[in-house]
Design a protein around this motif. Structure first.
Motif, PDB file in Angstrom:
ATOM      1  N   ALA A 139      -2.153 161.333 126.211  1.00 42.02           N
ATOM      2  CA  ALA A 139      -3.378 160.636 126.626  1.00 42.02           C
ATOM      3  C   ALA A 139      -3.090 159.174 126.936  1.00 42.02           C
ATOM      4  O   ALA A 139      -3.617 158.602 127.900  1.00 42.02           O
ATOM      5  CB  ALA A 139      -4.441 160.753 125.541  1.00 42.02           C
ATOM      6  N   GLY A 140      -2.242 158.545 126.132  1.00 38.58           N
ATOM      7  CA  GLY A 140      -1.878 157.151 126.389  1.00 38.58           C
ATOM      8  C   GLY A 140      -1.131 156.992 127.696  1.00 38.58           C
ATOM      9  O   GLY A 140      -1.346 156.047 128.446  1.00 38.58           O
ATOM     10  N   ARG A 141      -0.275 157.962 128.010  1.00 38.75           N
ATOM     11  CA  ARG A 141       0.449 157.917 129.278  1.00 38.75           C
ATOM     12  C   ARG A 141      -0.500 158.106 130.450  1.00 38.75           C
ATOM     13  O   ARG A 141      -0.363 157.440 131.487  1.00 38.75           O
ATOM     14  CB  ARG A 141       1.529 158.996 129.291  1.00 38.75           C
ATOM     15  CG  ARG A 141       2.475 158.879 130.452  1.00 38.75           C
ATOM     16  CD  ARG A 141       3.639 159.835 130.293  1.00 38.75           C
ATOM     17  NE  ARG A 141       3.283 161.206 130.647  1.00 38.75           N
ATOM     18  CZ  ARG A 141       4.147 162.221 130.624  1.00 38.75           C
ATOM     19  NH1 ARG A 141       5.381 162.007 130.203  1.00 38.75           N
ATOM     20  NH2 ARG A 141       3.775 163.424 130.980  1.00 38.75           N
ATOM     21  N   ALA A 142      -1.480 158.998 130.281  1.00 36.94           N
ATOM     22  CA  ALA A 142      -2.446 159.220 131.359  1.00 36.94           C
ATOM     23  C   ALA A 142      -3.271 157.967 131.618  1.00 36.94           C
ATOM     24  O   ALA A 142      -3.562 157.616 132.758  1.00 36.94           O
ATOM     25  CB  ALA A 142      -3.346 160.401 131.014  1.00 36.94           C
ATOM     26  N   ARG A 143      -3.635 157.273 130.530  1.00 32.54           N
ATOM     27  CA  ARG A 143      -4.430 156.038 130.707  1.00 32.54           C
ATOM     28  C   ARG A 143      -3.629 154.958 131.407  1.00 32.54           C
ATOM     29  O   ARG A 143      -4.188 154.110 132.110  1.00 32.54           O
ATOM     30  CB  ARG A 143      -4.908 155.537 129.343  1.00 32.54           C
ATOM     31  CG  ARG A 143      -6.058 156.338 128.751  1.00 32.54           C
ATOM     32  CD  ARG A 143      -6.691 155.611 127.586  1.00 32.54           C
ATOM     33  NE  ARG A 143      -5.753 155.442 126.489  1.00 32.54           N
ATOM     34  CZ  ARG A 143      -5.611 156.313 125.496  1.00 32.54           C
ATOM     35  NH1 ARG A 143      -6.323 157.428 125.475  1.00 32.54           N
ATOM     36  NH2 ARG A 143      -4.757 156.088 124.514  1.00 32.54           N
ATOM     37  N   SER A 144      -2.292 154.981 131.218  1.00 34.36           N
ATOM     38  CA  SER A 144      -1.468 153.958 131.855  1.00 34.36           C
ATOM     39  C   SER A 144      -1.367 154.177 133.364  1.00 34.36           C
ATOM     40  O   SER A 144      -0.997 153.273 134.100  1.00 34.36           O
ATOM     41  CB  SER A 144      -0.061 153.955 131.254  1.00 34.36           C
ATOM     42  OG  SER A 144       0.680 155.074 131.695  1.00 34.36           O
ATOM     43  N   GLY A 145      -1.624 155.429 133.788  1.00 31.44           N
ATOM     44  CA  GLY A 145      -1.634 155.735 135.213  1.00 31.44           C
ATOM     45  C   GLY A 145      -0.264 155.903 135.829  1.00 31.44           C
ATOM     46  O   GLY A 145      -0.131 155.904 137.045  1.00 31.44           O
TER      47      GLY A 145
END
Length: 313
Positions: free
Chosen positions: A290-296
């Motif tokens: 999820a953190g990686r997805a938020r980083s884009g």
């Protein structure tokens, strides 16, 4: 996806018999009870994902990073824990790598993934040199692999549930929390990293709350003070003569054995393959994704993208 497919609403079907009615009631009751622990509290949700459709991109591999131990029980315990993780997330590629002492070592595990995508989940209970240096260095040395590093397992409420469960298994008198002679020593490995000590203290506070206010004192098997035996004696001097030792270790080993030997009362087993531990491993995996997805952005091959290393709940 935080609930299994069986929990989704279904179209009502006609009931042709009393047997069908009883079958449906039994299935619904089983679904509800699956969310409730044996002590009556509601289990935290198990984080699940839908399996990718044929031809779609598979989920990144979960690489569980264990410390390693000369105790042969350690490897067997970690393997059992990862078997539970696979049961909770069928189809997920779950692999094991060790920092030292046991095979497979982490670099070999990462090399075996080739040019894939992986989330490294430390089976470590707090921040420290292994989490902040050794694991990122191993990830950076895998030139073709895209990696994300998850937070260590602790502190987290699921970890506290595992600690509590092991204490109860060892004979903790759960119905006597108000007894003034009771206390717990939270026996951890120890680290020179102040963040690691802060994580252990936070877990001790959370465990004390879970035990209804019983004092929980952090102690350490190496490097840091106090030692487990010193903490036990200090509690006895305060009238807490029934000090149990909660084993803040993922698996058996030299430190866990020494900590248990210093107990004045009951000594809990290491956390091992407790069901809450398996759920926590997957939670850290999902949290990192999820953190990686938020980083884009996806990590580039040969890079290591740190997840939520503040070990937030």
């Amino acid at each position: 996806m935080t609930e299994s497919a069986s929990a989704q609403p279904r179209e009502s079907l006609p009931l042709d018999s009393t047997a069908q009615l009883l079958t449906r009631i039994t299935a619904q009751l089983g679904t509800q009870l699956s969310h409730v622990s044996l002590n009556g509290t509601r289990r935290p949700p198990v984080h699940r994902t839908i399996r990718p459709a044929p031809g779609s991109t598979p989920a990144p591999a979960l690489v569980a990073v264990a410390h390693g131990s000369r105790d042969p029980q350690a490897l067997r315990t970690v393997v059992k824990l990862l078997d539970r993780v696979r049961e909770l997330r069928p189809g997920l590629d779950v692999r094991l790598g060790h920092i030292e002492l046991n095979e497979p070592l982490l670099p070999l595990t990462l090399t075996g993934l080739g040019s894939g995508d992986a989330v490294l989940v430390p089976l470590l209970l707090g921040r420290g040199h292994h989490v902040t240096h050794d694991i990122p260095a191993a990830a950076a040395d895998a030139p073709a692999l895209r990696t994300t590093i998850a937070a260590p397992l602790g502190p987290h409420p699921l970890l506290v549930e595992a600690l509590y469960g092991r204490l109860v298994e060892a004979g903790w008198p759960a119905d006597e929390t108000a007894n003034g002679s009771l206390a717990v020593v939270l026996a951890a490995a120890g680290s020179r990293d102040p963040d690691s000590a802060a994580d252990t203290r936070r877990t001790a506070r959370m465990l004390s709350e879970r035990l209804g206010g019983v004092p929980v004192v952090p102690a350490y098997a190496s490097v840091a003070d106090p030692t487990v035996s010193v903490a036990v004696r200090a509690l006895a001097a305060r009238g807490r003569h029934r000090a149990a030792v909660a084993s803040y270790f993922t698996a058996p080993g030299r430190f866990a054995t020494a900590a248990a030997a210093a107990a004045a009362g009951i000594a809990a087993a290491p956390l091992g393959a407790h069901p809450a531990m398996a759920r926590l491993v997957l939670h850290r995996y999902d949290q990192a994704l999820a953190g990686r997805a938020r980083s884009g952005a996806l990590p580039a091959p040969g890079s290591a993208m740190n997840g939520p290393l503040l070990a937030s709940a």
